[in-house]
Scaffold this motif. Sequence first.
Motif, PDB file in Angstrom:
ATOM      1  N   GLY A 121       0.788  -1.229   0.000  1.00 35.49           N
ATOM      2  CA  GLY A 121       0.000   0.000   0.000  1.00 35.49           C
ATOM      3  C   GLY A 121       0.819   1.278   0.000  1.00 35.49           C
ATOM      4  N   TRP A 122       2.083   1.207  -0.362  1.00 33.94           N
ATOM      5  CA  TRP A 122       2.882   2.429  -0.506  1.00 33.94           C
ATOM      6  C   TRP A 122       3.931   2.250  -1.594  1.00 33.94           C
ATOM      7  N   ILE A 123       4.245   3.366  -2.216  1.00 34.00           N
ATOM      8  CA  ILE A 123       5.277   3.407  -3.248  1.00 34.00           C
ATOM      9  C   ILE A 123       5.983   4.748  -3.120  1.00 34.00           C
ATOM     10  N   ALA A 124       7.245   4.785  -3.464  1.00 32.21           N
ATOM     11  CA  ALA A 124       8.011   6.026  -3.396  1.00 32.21           C
ATOM     12  C   ALA A 124       8.501   6.395  -4.791  1.00 32.21           C
ATOM     13  N   VAL A 125       8.552   7.698  -5.034  1.00 30.29           N
ATOM     14  CA  VAL A 125       9.079   8.241  -6.277  1.00 30.29           C
ATOM     15  C   VAL A 125      10.351   9.004  -5.930  1.00 30.29           C
ATOM     16  N   TRP A 126      11.413   8.749  -6.677  1.00 31.38           N
ATOM     17  CA  TRP A 126      12.660   9.478  -6.493  1.00 31.38           C
ATOM     18  C   TRP A 126      12.651  10.671  -7.431  1.00 31.38           C
ATOM     19  N   ASP A 127      12.912  11.846  -6.870  1.00 30.49           N
ATOM     20  CA  ASP A 127      12.998  13.096  -7.631  1.00 30.49           C
ATOM     21  C   ASP A 127      14.414  13.618  -7.433  1.00 30.49           C
ATOM     22  N   GLY A 128      15.312  13.256  -8.351  1.00 36.07           N
ATOM     23  CA  GLY A 128      16.728  13.528  -8.125  1.00 36.07           C
ATOM     24  C   GLY A 128      17.188  12.690  -6.947  1.00 36.07           C
ATOM     25  N   ASP A 129      17.727  13.347  -5.922  1.00 40.06           N
ATOM     26  CA  ASP A 129      18.187  12.639  -4.719  1.00 40.06           C
ATOM     27  C   ASP A 129      17.129  12.590  -3.621  1.00 40.06           C
ATOM     28  N   GLU A 130      15.956  13.126  -3.891  1.00 41.53           N
ATOM     29  CA  GLU A 130      14.888  13.153  -2.885  1.00 41.53           C
ATOM     30  C   GLU A 130      13.903  12.014  -3.119  1.00 41.53           C
ATOM     31  N   ARG A 131      13.511  11.393  -2.026  1.00 39.55           N
ATOM     32  CA  ARG A 131      12.556  10.276  -2.070  1.00 39.55           C
ATOM     33  C   ARG A 131      11.236  10.757  -1.486  1.00 39.55           C
ATOM     34  N   HIS A 132      10.152  10.583  -2.257  1.00 38.36           N
ATOM     35  CA  HIS A 132       8.817  10.971  -1.807  1.00 38.36           C
ATOM     36  C   HIS A 132       7.959   9.708  -1.719  1.00 38.36           C
ATOM     37  N   ALA A 133       7.574   9.340  -0.501  1.00 35.51           N
ATOM     38  CA  ALA A 133       6.779   8.127  -0.285  1.00 35.51           C
ATOM     39  C   ALA A 133       5.301   8.464  -0.247  1.00 35.51           C
ATOM     40  N   TYR A 134       4.522   7.651  -0.949  1.00 34.37           N
ATOM     41  CA  TYR A 134       3.080   7.849  -1.057  1.00 34.37           C
ATOM     42  C   TYR A 134       2.368   6.633  -0.472  1.00 34.37           C
TER      43      TYR A 134
END
Length: 166
Positions: A135-148
């Motif tokens: 029930g969660w996935i993360a997107v990497w934006d450059g060196d930043e990780r955003h977990a949803y």
Amino acid sequence: MSRLKLIPPLLSVAALAACATQPPTADLSPAASAPAPTPGYDWIRNTDEPPQQALVYGMAHSDEVKLQLFCRPGSDTLDLAAILDKPARQLRLESGGDTETYRATFEEAAISDGYYAQARASTKDPVFQRFRRLGWIAVWDGDERHAYAARPAALAEIERFFAACG
């Protein structure tokens, strides 16, 4: 029986007893380290445009969207769209230890600051199978990780989306 012959069996018993009395260790499984849901955001399934299915991470009833997954029922193919701060030719996703990188196209986002990245994937990819379970996935934006991360009520919608996609 000689006392020396008793030493190896006694050492074995002592070793087993020591193992049995160790304190429990922390759960290091991917599910144990799951990110918490972000206030105001959740996974929303949209079936308003048949035959296409959509699963969107964002704020309900707004243009605030972070990640979108689209499919045609039974196709096993996902079209991905993410809003990123930086332009990217790759979309890198992670869920519970599985990571996949997809070739992406990007353009400036029309409704928000940043860039709109698009890619294609398969529902069978390990990162999406893990997302389906956790029930969660993360997107990497450059060196930043955003977990949803999903709220408990949205977990069933995630499952329905993947069941429909194939």
